[in-house]
Design an enzyme around this catalytic site. Sequence first.
Site, mmCIF file in Angstrom:
data_model
loop_
_atom_site.group_PDB
_atom_site.id
_atom_site.type_symbol
_atom_site.label_atom_id
_atom_site.label_comp_id
_atom_site.label_asym_id
_atom_site.label_seq_id
_atom_site.Cartn_x
_atom_site.Cartn_y
_atom_site.Cartn_z
ATOM 1 N N THR A 125 36.114 47.134 34.279
ATOM 2 C CA THR A 125 34.934 46.406 34.744
ATOM 3 C C THR A 125 33.880 46.226 33.654
ATOM 4 O O THR A 125 33.656 47.119 32.829
ATOM 5 C CB THR A 125 34.338 47.160 35.950
ATOM 6 O OG1 THR A 125 35.333 47.200 36.961
ATOM 7 C CG2 THR A 125 33.097 46.490 36.490
ATOM 8 N N PHE A 155 30.869 51.330 34.945
ATOM 9 C CA PHE A 155 31.438 52.018 36.115
ATOM 10 C C PHE A 155 32.736 52.750 35.753
ATOM 11 O O PHE A 155 33.746 52.658 36.471
ATOM 12 C CB PHE A 155 31.684 51.025 37.263
ATOM 13 C CG PHE A 155 30.449 50.331 37.780
ATOM 14 C CD1 PHE A 155 29.210 50.948 37.717
ATOM 15 C CD2 PHE A 155 30.513 49.056 38.345
ATOM 16 C CE1 PHE A 155 28.057 50.324 38.195
ATOM 17 C CE2 PHE A 155 29.383 48.419 38.833
ATOM 18 C CZ PHE A 155 28.155 49.050 38.752
ATOM 19 N N ASP A 241 47.438 48.946 41.755
ATOM 20 C CA ASP A 241 48.307 49.109 42.934
ATOM 21 C C ASP A 241 48.458 50.599 43.248
ATOM 22 O O ASP A 241 48.322 51.038 44.388
ATOM 23 C CB ASP A 241 49.718 48.542 42.664
ATOM 24 C CG ASP A 241 49.751 47.020 42.733
ATOM 25 O OD1 ASP A 241 48.787 46.414 43.233
ATOM 26 O OD2 ASP A 241 50.757 46.446 42.272
ATOM 27 N N ARG A 244 45.167 52.281 44.286
ATOM 28 C CA ARG A 244 44.708 51.980 45.651
ATOM 29 C C ARG A 244 45.305 52.931 46.681
ATOM 30 O O ARG A 244 44.684 53.212 47.706
ATOM 31 C CB ARG A 244 44.997 50.501 45.965
ATOM 32 C CG ARG A 244 44.008 49.610 45.229
ATOM 33 C CD ARG A 244 44.386 48.146 45.180
ATOM 34 N NE ARG A 244 43.424 47.446 44.303
ATOM 35 C CZ ARG A 244 43.603 46.220 43.827
ATOM 36 N NH1 ARG A 244 44.684 45.541 44.134
ATOM 37 N NH2 ARG A 244 42.683 45.672 43.039
ATOM 38 N N GLU A 364 38.117 50.044 42.759
ATOM 39 C CA GLU A 364 39.540 49.687 42.652
ATOM 40 C C GLU A 364 39.873 48.494 43.554
ATOM 41 O O GLU A 364 40.972 48.376 44.096
ATOM 42 C CB GLU A 364 40.429 50.918 42.873
ATOM 43 C CG GLU A 364 40.076 52.001 41.844
ATOM 44 C CD GLU A 364 41.151 53.017 41.563
ATOM 45 O OE1 GLU A 364 42.303 52.805 41.959
ATOM 46 O OE2 GLU A 364 40.828 54.032 40.907
ATOM 47 N N GLY A 365 38.876 47.605 43.661
ATOM 48 C CA GLY A 365 39.025 46.376 44.439
ATOM 49 C C GLY A 365 38.304 46.459 45.764
ATOM 50 O O GLY A 365 38.593 47.327 46.596
HETATM 51 N N1 COS Z 1 51.194 43.883 39.398
HETATM 52 C C1 COS Z 1 51.599 43.240 38.268
HETATM 53 N N2 COS Z 1 51.189 41.993 37.965
HETATM 54 C C2 COS Z 1 50.364 41.370 38.825
HETATM 55 C C3 COS Z 1 49.922 41.978 40.011
HETATM 56 C C4 COS Z 1 50.379 43.286 40.281
HETATM 57 N N3 COS Z 1 50.010 43.914 41.382
HETATM 58 N N4 COS Z 1 49.119 41.139 40.658
HETATM 59 C C5 COS Z 1 49.038 40.037 39.919
HETATM 60 N N5 COS Z 1 49.794 40.185 38.804
HETATM 61 C C6 COS Z 1 49.999 39.194 37.749
HETATM 62 C C7 COS Z 1 50.673 37.960 38.323
HETATM 63 O O1 COS Z 1 52.080 38.072 38.236
HETATM 64 C C8 COS Z 1 50.144 36.872 37.414
HETATM 65 O O2 COS Z 1 50.821 36.898 36.185
HETATM 66 P P1 COS Z 1 51.546 35.575 35.588
HETATM 67 O O3 COS Z 1 50.498 34.522 35.519
HETATM 68 O O4 COS Z 1 52.041 36.035 34.265
HETATM 69 O O5 COS Z 1 52.623 35.265 36.552
HETATM 70 C C9 COS Z 1 48.732 37.349 37.110
HETATM 71 O O6 COS Z 1 48.725 38.756 37.311
HETATM 72 C C10 COS Z 1 47.681 36.683 37.960
HETATM 73 O O7 COS Z 1 48.012 36.914 39.294
HETATM 74 P P2 COS Z 1 47.302 36.170 40.494
HETATM 75 O O8 COS Z 1 47.284 34.696 40.225
HETATM 76 O O9 COS Z 1 47.937 36.645 41.752
HETATM 77 O O10 COS Z 1 45.855 36.707 40.390
HETATM 78 P P3 COS Z 1 44.563 36.164 41.098
HETATM 79 O O11 COS Z 1 43.707 35.644 40.019
HETATM 80 O O12 COS Z 1 44.794 35.338 42.290
HETATM 81 O O13 COS Z 1 43.984 37.512 41.681
HETATM 82 C C11 COS Z 1 42.969 39.590 41.666
HETATM 83 C C12 COS Z 1 43.663 38.524 40.851
HETATM 84 C C13 COS Z 1 41.748 39.077 42.388
HETATM 85 C C14 COS Z 1 43.936 40.164 42.686
HETATM 86 C C15 COS Z 1 42.612 40.646 40.666
HETATM 87 O O14 COS Z 1 41.710 40.081 39.751
HETATM 88 C C16 COS Z 1 42.034 41.858 41.295
HETATM 89 O O15 COS Z 1 42.762 42.725 41.812
HETATM 90 N N6 COS Z 1 40.717 41.959 41.234
HETATM 91 C C17 COS Z 1 40.056 43.138 41.642
HETATM 92 C C18 COS Z 1 39.895 43.950 40.422
HETATM 93 C C19 COS Z 1 39.452 45.300 40.752
HETATM 94 O O16 COS Z 1 40.109 46.004 41.495
HETATM 95 N N7 COS Z 1 38.315 45.670 40.171
HETATM 96 C C20 COS Z 1 37.838 46.983 40.293
HETATM 97 C C21 COS Z 1 37.941 47.586 38.932
HETATM 98 S S1 COS Z 1 38.529 49.140 38.894
HETATM 99 S S2 COS Z 1 37.001 50.212 39.456
#
Ligand code: COS
Length: 383
Positions: A125, A155, A241, A244, A364-365
């Site tokens: 982040t 964070f 993943d 979570r 973590e989302g």
């Molecule tokens: N494991 C491995 N790869 C993943 C994945 C997963 N769980 N989820 C997505 N990907 C990959 C996809 O395969 C894709 O790769 P390619 O373009 O090479 O095929 C890429 O990541 C983008 O995936 P997607 O298009 O599904 O992503 P989106 O932009 O729609 O969504 C989100 C991304 C919103 C799900 C992501 O940014 C997210 O989880 N955000 C929250 C972040 C978070 O948790 N922040 C807190 C920080 S930690 S305190």
Amino acid sequence: MNLQFNDEEKMILGMVRAFMDEEVRPIAKALDDEKRVPIEQIRALQEQGLFGLLIPEEYGGANISASCYSAVIEEMSKVCAALAIVLSVHNSVGAYPILLFGSEEQKKTYLGRLAGDWIGAFCLTETQSGSDAAGLRTKAVLDGDAYLLDGTKMFVTNGTIADLFLVLARTSESPEAPHRGVTAFLVEKGTPGFRVSKTEDKMGLRASDTAEVVFEECRVRVGARLGREGEGFKVAMSALDNGRIGVASQALGIAEGAFDEAVKYARTRKQFGKAIAEFQAIQFMIADMDTQIEAARALIRHAAHLKDSGRPYGKEASMAKLYASTMSRDVCSKALQIHGGYGYVKEYPVERFYRDQRITEIYEGTSEMQRHVIAKYLLSGRA
Ligand code: COS
């Protein structure tokens, strides 16, 4: 509930339960009041092998199942959710990605240390990129045999106590697909150009440190890159993943801690000449709380079971986190309500559980991002 665990896992769970009861419960309130990271207890848990839970035995870890790992975080969170998150971040988003993406040399170098006396942290982040993780701006520029990292991460759980930081940085601009320009690095504490700039004063989890860390021309050798260039977003997403399941288990444990306090209070608190547990208004709340807790546990164990079976579990981990964190808010709120005015003062632990729970819906989302992930799996036909 212990039936699915083998003897070693049962032993670990018993040890965690006893440790939390004897060593942490008596000081949990003071840790929160004083915003004190329980470093002595962390060291004791390291000595008992708790920091190598997901690390294979060949690297010095315990290699327990995801289900048992989840139960460990749950047990800890019943007593002190702040200590639980130190362990959860270390194991699931600190060490585990090295197992998934690390070279043999990185595994040999770092997993043994992380199963020993090193602490891990995860730096994703930034001020402008939270949910939109791919929008991160921290840069990594190749310079000879090293990358120069520049940027600020916020964070960061374990920020002041960690020895190894998994850092996501941008190695290339790719406006069409920003996530493809993200690369992961392993940065050791003490690397010149790396420093902790501040710690946050938080609403809950006050005994866990949350820091802002800065990279200024921080030189990180090419061998410390985790995975390939441009693979960092995958590293982060697969770490999350796993993370979570940990946060869902934390939310579950907090709810159970609050529930136990509420039942205890309802049995002893007398109003209108009898224990308030005898009133249907309280009984219905208690019945709902226990039902919600069991439902969350089933979702979490299902996600963990999929992971243990080597099957995809991203959607189920998001479902577990979404449901468990929302459930935990409701259960903590009911537990506080059962305590009446006493729930609002710091003398009773329910007030701390109520504050600690709130972040499980955010880090973590956020719950909104979990819904996005779940819907994406469903609508893309991957579910
Ligand atoms: N494991 C491995 N790869 C993943 C994945 C997963 N769980 N989820 C997505 N990907 C990959 C996809 O395969 C894709 O790769 P390619 O373009 O090479 O095929 C890429 O990541 C983008 O995936 P997607 O298009 O599904 O992503 P989106 O932009 O729609 O969504 C989100 C991304 C919103 C799900 C992501 O940014 C997210 O989880 N955000 C929250 C972040 C978070 O948790 N922040 C807190 C920080 S930690 S305190």
